[in-house]
Design a protein around this motif. Structure first.
Motif, PDB file in Angstrom:
ATOM      1  N   ARG A 130       0.868  -1.254  -0.018  1.00  0.00           N
ATOM      2  CA  ARG A 130       0.008   0.019  -0.025  1.00  0.00           C
ATOM      3  C   ARG A 130       0.895   1.331  -0.061  1.00  0.00           C
ATOM      4  O   ARG A 130       1.761   1.335   0.765  1.00  0.00           O
ATOM      5  N   LEU A 131       0.614   2.057  -0.819  1.00  0.00           N
ATOM      6  CA  LEU A 131       1.207   3.355  -0.943  1.00  0.00           C
ATOM      7  C   LEU A 131       0.230   4.618  -1.062  1.00  0.00           C
ATOM      8  O   LEU A 131      -0.683   4.675  -1.454  1.00  0.00           O
ATOM      9  N   ALA A 132       0.543   5.624   0.034  1.00  0.00           N
ATOM     10  CA  ALA A 132      -0.264   6.691   0.379  1.00  0.00           C
ATOM     11  C   ALA A 132       0.545   7.928   0.443  1.00  0.00           C
ATOM     12  O   ALA A 132       1.321   7.945   1.086  1.00  0.00           O
ATOM     13  N   LEU A 133      -0.147   8.979  -0.252  1.00  0.00           N
ATOM     14  CA  LEU A 133       0.343  10.233  -0.026  1.00  0.00           C
ATOM     15  C   LEU A 133      -0.315  11.229   0.708  1.00  0.00           C
ATOM     16  O   LEU A 133      -1.616  11.339   0.207  1.00  0.00           O
ATOM     17  N   HIS A 134      -0.149  11.882   1.419  1.00  0.00           N
ATOM     18  CA  HIS A 134      -1.012  12.747   2.548  1.00  0.00           C
ATOM     19  C   HIS A 134      -0.419  14.088   2.335  1.00  0.00           C
ATOM     20  O   HIS A 134       0.330  14.463   2.950  1.00  0.00           O
ATOM     21  N   GLY A 135      -1.121  14.858   1.468  1.00  0.00           N
ATOM     22  CA  GLY A 135      -0.705  16.151   1.351  1.00  0.00           C
ATOM     23  C   GLY A 135       0.509  16.368   0.560  1.00  0.00           C
ATOM     24  O   GLY A 135       1.592  16.278   1.046  1.00  0.00           O
ATOM     25  N   GLY A 136       0.322  16.466  -0.721  1.00  0.00           N
ATOM     26  CA  GLY A 136       1.559  16.690  -1.810  1.00  0.00           C
ATOM     27  C   GLY A 136       1.341  17.649  -2.743  1.00  0.00           C
ATOM     28  O   GLY A 136       0.234  18.300  -3.125  1.00  0.00           O
TER      29      GLY A 136
END
Length: 345
Positions: A130-136
């Motif tokens: 799983r890969l997640a970007l929080h605020g980019g």
């Protein structure tokens, strides 16, 4: 004896917690330095033994001779825990959570041709599920244009799940789910939804993209440089469906502009050639817009080999008249592209 063993274990854990962060920091810097033309700085690494995870703080990757000293990639925190639910099923996989990341691209700073898989593998010895970007933020800057062109998507939240297909159920051909939201230059609202199969050497995917209600004048630096046209008002939407199966791509990109007006020629000084061109563009857009919807639009078909797809320029031009004389193009994706049909073909 037992107390002595416990004492040794405690001492080893303490020593590991003190030494490991420095060792991991040096290791990561060494791996990035192996990339031709790039270097890395990491402010700090935290080791969380109790949850089998570590966190990278203050990551910056710079390209040698990059653009105006802007890092190619910068992230406040990257968290890499082991996925315990998968571990209980016999799979050793990890998750990646990236917080407050910036990605800066330009003509000279694009990252193509580098072994970024090697860098990611250096971060974790396990498969990523799983890969997640929080605020980019993803930004493209063209420094060769005057003024410079800035195109960006900000406030990005993104998530890709089941990359290693360790969760049962769902679609066996496209097991991974993709979702992205963000805000573009001009205040447009971006949403991306899709399904992926990243296990294949050439990935399969089925993706829908919508960018709604972006202000056209916010793109004037780009449109002025690319087409010698400036907008005074208007909104633009981008809508795309793309599917790829076994290396073959099918899809389209639809551009819909509403309430469009160009900058008045009397409001600025320009040479006669530019004035004539912009006047012609204004007349053409006014004549061939869908009058009831006050909408100028075209659709670009995209198909062929995934590495070098064909874009139907002539079909895109003809679609202008379809929007103008028939039913106005809808301001959304259309459900035209079927991954299952593409897979059959």
């Amino acid at each position: 004896m037992a107390l002595g063993l416990i004492a040794v274990i405690v001492v080893l854990l303490i020593a590991g917690s003190v030494y490991l962060p420095h060792w991991v920091t040096d290791y990561l810097n060494t791996e990035i330095a192996a990339l031709d033309g790039y270097d890395e700085s990491v402010q700090d690494v935290d080791i969380h033994l109790w949850r089998s995870a570590y966190a990278i703080h203050g990551l910056e990757i710079h390209k040698h001779r990059g653009e105006r000293n802007q890092p190619f990639v910068a992230a406040k925190t990257i968290d890499l825990p082991v996925e315990w639910s998968a571990l209980l099923k016999g799979a050793v996989v990890t998750e990646i959570d990236i917080h407050d990341a910036d990605f800066n691209f330009s003509k000279r700073q694009h990252g193509q041709g580098e072994n970024w898989e090697q860098v990611v593998n250096a971060w974790t010895p396990f498969d990523i599920n799983r890969l997640a970007l929080h605020g980019g933020r993803v930004e493209y800057i063209d420094y060769s244009a005057e003024p410079n062109i800035h195109l960006y998507i900000d406030g990005i939240d993104a998530r890709v799940t089941n990359l290693r297909n360790v969760e049962p159920g769902g679609d066996p051909t496209l097991p991974s789910d993709l979702s992205i939201t963000g805000q573009s230059v001009g205040g447009g609202q971006l949403t991306v939804d899709g399904r992926l199969n990243m296990i294949k050497s050439i990935p399969d995917f089925d993706i829908d993209l919508e960018l709604q209600n972006a202000s056209l004048p916010a793109f004037n630096d780009y449109t002025s440089d690319a087409a010698a046209v400036d907008f005074e008002s208007g909104a633009v939407g981008l809508f795309s469906e793309l599917a790829a199966a076994d290396g073959q791509l099918a899809g389209f990109l639809k551009v819909v502009a509403t309430d469009v007006s160009l900058v008045s020629l009397s409001e600025r000084n320009q040479n006669p050639t530019n004035a004539l061109w912009e006047s012609a563009v204004s007349v053409f857009m006014e004549a061939f817009k869908n009058q009831p919807q006050d909408q100028f639009a075209f659709r670009i078909p995209i198909e062929g080999n995934l590495n070098d797809p064909e874009r139907g320029s002539w079909a895109a031009f003809l679609s202008i008249f379809d929007n103008a004389s028939g039913q106005a193009f809808t301001r959304d994706t259309e459900g035209r592209i079927s991954f299952e049909e593409l897979l059959k073909d």
